[in-house]
Design a protein around this motif. Structure first.
Motif, PDB file in Angstrom:
ATOM      1  N   ALA A   1     -34.542 -10.626   6.427  1.00 46.06           N
ATOM      2  CA  ALA A   1     -34.418 -11.136   7.736  1.00 46.06           C
ATOM      3  C   ALA A   1     -33.119 -12.026   7.905  1.00 46.06           C
ATOM      4  O   ALA A   1     -32.793 -12.672   6.914  1.00 46.06           O
ATOM      5  CB  ALA A   1     -35.523 -11.597   8.490  1.00 46.06           C
ATOM      6  N   VAL A   2     -32.522 -11.973   8.732  1.00 51.04           N
ATOM      7  CA  VAL A   2     -31.035 -12.654   9.139  1.00 51.04           C
ATOM      8  C   VAL A   2     -31.277 -13.173  10.403  1.00 51.04           C
ATOM      9  O   VAL A   2     -31.622 -12.134  11.386  1.00 51.04           O
ATOM     10  CB  VAL A   2     -29.948 -11.856   8.551  1.00 51.04           C
TER      11      VAL A   2
ATOM     12  N   GLY B   1     -32.121  -9.883  13.014  1.00 51.21           N
ATOM     13  CA  GLY B   1     -32.239  -8.597  12.221  1.00 51.21           C
ATOM     14  C   GLY B   1     -33.076  -8.614  11.201  1.00 51.21           C
ATOM     15  O   GLY B   1     -33.196  -9.701  10.364  1.00 51.21           O
ATOM     16  N   ALA B   2     -34.013  -7.622  11.041  1.00 48.85           N
ATOM     17  CA  ALA B   2     -35.172  -7.761   9.947  1.00 48.85           C
ATOM     18  C   ALA B   2     -35.436  -6.182   9.689  1.00 48.85           C
ATOM     19  O   ALA B   2     -35.334  -5.511  10.404  1.00 48.85           O
ATOM     20  CB  ALA B   2     -36.256  -8.393  10.454  1.00 48.85           C
TER      21      ALA B   2
ATOM     22  N   TYR C   1     -33.762  -5.073  15.227  1.00 48.66           N
ATOM     23  CA  TYR C   1     -32.288  -5.891  15.788  1.00 48.66           C
ATOM     24  C   TYR C   1     -32.521  -6.491  17.196  1.00 48.66           C
ATOM     25  O   TYR C   1     -33.039  -5.870  18.076  1.00 48.66           O
ATOM     26  CB  TYR C   1     -31.168  -4.831  15.533  1.00 48.66           C
ATOM     27  N   SER C   2     -31.774  -7.536  17.253  1.00 50.33           N
ATOM     28  CA  SER C   2     -31.687  -8.220  18.585  1.00 50.33           C
ATOM     29  C   SER C   2     -30.532  -8.933  18.770  1.00 50.33           C
ATOM     30  O   SER C   2     -30.024  -9.508  17.877  1.00 50.33           O
ATOM     31  CB  SER C   2     -32.740  -9.448  18.809  1.00 50.33           C
ATOM     32  N   VAL C   3     -29.942  -8.925  20.052  1.00 48.42           N
ATOM     33  CA  VAL C   3     -28.494  -9.701  20.312  1.00 48.42           C
ATOM     34  C   VAL C   3     -28.731 -10.540  21.633  1.00 48.42           C
ATOM     35  O   VAL C   3     -29.305 -10.029  22.510  1.00 48.42           O
ATOM     36  CB  VAL C   3     -27.389  -8.724  20.356  1.00 48.42           C
ATOM     37  N   ARG C   4     -28.321 -11.907  21.698  1.00 46.04           N
ATOM     38  CA  ARG C   4     -28.567 -12.631  22.682  1.00 46.04           C
ATOM     39  C   ARG C   4     -27.094 -13.354  22.928  1.00 46.04           C
ATOM     40  O   ARG C   4     -26.448 -13.620  22.042  1.00 46.04           O
ATOM     41  CB  ARG C   4     -29.468 -13.859  22.225  1.00 46.04           C
ATOM     42  N   LEU C   5     -26.878 -13.147  24.261  1.00 48.59           N
ATOM     43  CA  LEU C   5     -25.855 -13.955  25.204  1.00 48.59           C
ATOM     44  C   LEU C   5     -26.146 -14.886  26.126  1.00 48.59           C
ATOM     45  O   LEU C   5     -27.259 -14.519  26.870  1.00 48.59           O
ATOM     46  CB  LEU C   5     -24.577 -13.126  25.389  1.00 48.59           C
TER      47      LEU C   5
ATOM     48  N   ASP D   1     -36.578   0.390  15.135  1.00 48.62           N
ATOM     49  CA  ASP D   1     -36.635   1.955  14.735  1.00 48.62           C
ATOM     50  C   ASP D   1     -37.876   2.218  13.989  1.00 48.62           C
ATOM     51  O   ASP D   1     -38.190   1.444  12.828  1.00 48.62           O
ATOM     52  CB  ASP D   1     -35.353   2.139  13.880  1.00 48.62           C
ATOM     53  N   ARG D   2     -38.946   3.115  14.182  1.00 54.15           N
ATOM     54  CA  ARG D   2     -40.070   3.358  13.675  1.00 54.15           C
ATOM     55  C   ARG D   2     -40.163   4.684  13.164  1.00 54.15           C
ATOM     56  O   ARG D   2     -40.539   5.672  13.665  1.00 54.15           O
ATOM     57  CB  ARG D   2     -41.245   2.836  14.465  1.00 54.15           C
TER      58      ARG D   2
END
Length: 593
Positions: free
Chosen positions: A346-347, A362-363, A377-381, A398-399
């Motif tokens: 995880a990062v 992300g993980a 995954y995730s992005v934040r602004l 994604d599963r």
């Protein structure tokens, strides 16, 4: 020459010794020379009861010092020893019967995030984070120091908050603007004093903090936590070796990178046992340090109904499809299922500046027997202009086992045109298996003065909205409009038994997204607080009839049941607080519940 060198060496050693002795030691005594030159704060207001009157009969002195490592706080709390309450308590238990000191710090001075630290007269501590003005979370456990000491007629508390305790936005110049609010809780008389004319129970809280200036230190640090475990199953004759690490790297005051490789969360506090027979999933907060510490940038919520990211999904129950296997393999697949997935890595990276905040999360889960791990995954602004804060948060999951991908996009905003008015909202879209769902929430809070509060919320989630692959949604196919109006009275005569009285009127109108009426309600309550610390509350409610589809889980055979109208009254009395005993009585009468 030798004498000169010797003299210089002695002087250097003497200077080093003086510098070491001059450092502030967190022992709760406040006896170092540095405290004589500290900034002092002595002005307090009474915020519970919420009179906002200046405090003149209770003396409190706050001292502030700073260094390249962090901020030092000293509290001098004057009161008789007989009136002191020092009950030990668990971390974060702010309701315990103990006197307390605390400070909430907005390191960026932008009213977006606050970090609370408090210490009790028993040396117990607590910490929390604030978002959305007054939305508090105790999931955050930070590394900081504190100590207390008691003398005749006074008790002292001392804190050290390192600059690395939280992510901060980069600020230009040699000075950093920081907003803070200090408070003192007296458990005996049940009073709360603060350096601001505001409270976390009001709609506007972070925005009314006082501003302070510190040197703009450039800080960095890295923490590395490796581990190695060996588990032996003597019955099966199996040995399981596991190794991994967590890295927390604060690149500078505004940038932070955290990474976990094959992490082990065996030391994490377990969840409370909850028996839930309803159709609504129980929400559990995340106590794993990697996901709970400094995660505020990603916390986008629609009150308690919607969380765009629920990190408990990462490492949750694996996906299985045992129908792909036959006979023995099918049975083996069913018997080998586990309740939680290991995490490969995880990062999380966050960067905050005066104009734009950016974050990435992300993980990836490990593969289990008969299951392939999920990817998150995730992005934040986020940006702020004057009184408007607006942000974007997107997630992707994604599963592969069930051939499912889920994408969520959300836009949130918070508009504070004045110190008494706040408007906030959230727009959300989900796309799961090529099916789009939509929803929004809109909230308004208005506090025209210290005695009145008004607020409402409007929530709409259509039947296709689904954020639960990485988030949490209490239910979809729902429309609700609700609000409340409060009036507080604190100006009682000095010989009155009452300390505070609060009147509250609340209401909610509900339906599904097709406007089929669900039970709506209205309630009224009167809450009395007395000077001897006892409380008496009276409440009544009325609920209309309507459809209820959660009991039957929206079954095709019985999609809903018709709920009858209901009404009732309740009375609750809590006796005065005492070191050894507290009693309470409760009585209620309801119909149609």
């Amino acid at each position: 020459m030798k004498k000169s060198l010797g003299f210089i060496l002695i002087q250097c050693l003497s200077f080093m010794g003086t510098a070491l002795q001059a450092e502030i030691i967190i022992d709760g005594k406040l006896d170092e020379d540095e405290w004589n030159e500290a900034r002092q704060i002595t002005t307090f207001y009474e915020v519970f009861p919420y009179t906002l009157n200046p405090v003149t009969d209770i003396k409190t002195v706050i001292l502030i010092q700073e260094s390249e490592e962090g901020i030092f706080f000293g509290f001098k709390n004057y009161q008789s020893n007989e009136s002191m309450r020092s009950q030990s308590h668990q971390r974060d238990d702010e309701r315990s019967i103990a006197d307390k000191n605390g400070v909430t710090i907005d390191f960026d001075a932008d009213a977006l995030t606050g970090y609370q630290f408090f210490v009790s007269s028993s040396s117990s501590i607590g910490d929390a984070t604030y978002r959305n003005e007054n939305d508090r979370s105790y999931d955050w456990d930070a590394d900081w120091l504190s100590a207390i000491s008691v003398e005749e007629g006074v008790w002292y508390s001392e804190m050290f908050i390192p600059w690395t305790v939280a992510p901060m936005k980069a600020q230009s110049g040699n000075k950093r603007k920081v907003r803070m609010a200090f408070y003192r809780m007296l458990a005996g008389p049940q009073k709360v004093l603060a350096t601001i004319q505001g409270s976390s129970h009001q709609n506007i809280y972070l925005s009314v903090f006082n501003e302070y200036t510190f040197n703009n230190y450039q800080t960095s640090g890295i923490d590395f936590f490796p581990y190695l475990t060996v588990n032996e199953d003597r019955i099966k004759g199996e040995i399981d070796n596991k190794a991994g690490a967590e890295v927390f790297w604060k690149i500078d005051s505004s940038k932070q990178l955290n990474a976990a490789f094959n992490p082990d969360f065996g030391q994490v506090e377990s969840d409370e046992v909850v028996v839930n027979f309803s159709a609504t999933e129980t929400f559990y907060s995340d106590k794993r340090p990697f996901f709970s510490e400094n995660h505020g940038l990603f916390n986008v919520t629609g009150w308690r109904f919607l969380y765009i990211i629920n990190t408990r999904r990462i490492g949750g129950e694996p996906d299985y499809d045992c129908s792909k296997f036959q006979d023995v393999l099918n049975d083996y697949c069913l018997n080998q299922q586990v309740g939680a997935n290991d995490i490969d890595y995880a990062v999380r990276y966050s960067q905050q500046s005066e104009s734009l905040d950016f974050g990435f999360l992300g993980a990836s889960e490990a593969n289990e027997n008969f299951s392939t791990g999920k990817d998150f995954y995730s992005v934040r602004l986020r940006t702020r202009k004057d009184d408007l804060t607006i942000g974007y948060l997107g997630t992707y999951v994604d599963r592969p086992v069930i051939d499912r991908t889920a994408q969520v996009n959300s836009v949130d905003f918070d508009y504070r045109p004045s110190s008494v008015l706040r408007i906030n909202g959230l727009l959300v879209n989900s796309k799961v298996a090529d099916v789009n769902g939509y929803g929004f929430d809109l909230g308004l809070g208005y506090d025209p003065n210290k005695t009145r509060h008004f607020g409402f919320g409007l929530y709409y989630f259509d039947e296709n909205l689904d954020v639960n692959d990485m988030g949490y949604l209490v239910r979809n196919d729902w429309l609700m409009f609700g609000g409340r109006y409060q009036i507080k009275k604190t100006d009682f005569n000095t010989d009155s038994l009452f300390r505070e009285r609060q009147y509250e009127l609340g209401w909610s109108l509900k339906s599904d997204s097709s406007l089929d009426k669900e039970p709506s309600s209205i309630n009224f309550s009167i809450d009395n607080s007395f000077k001897n610390s006892s409380q008496f509350k009276f409440g009544t409610f009325y609920r209309t009839n309507g459809r209820e589809n959660r009991i039957t889980r929206d079954s095709p055979e019985a999609p809903y049941i018709n709920m009858p109208e209901g009404y009732g009254v309740e009375m609750d009395f809590n006796g005065p607080r005492d070191n050894f005993l507290r009693y309470s009585f409760d009585a209620k009468r309801e119909k149609g519940s």
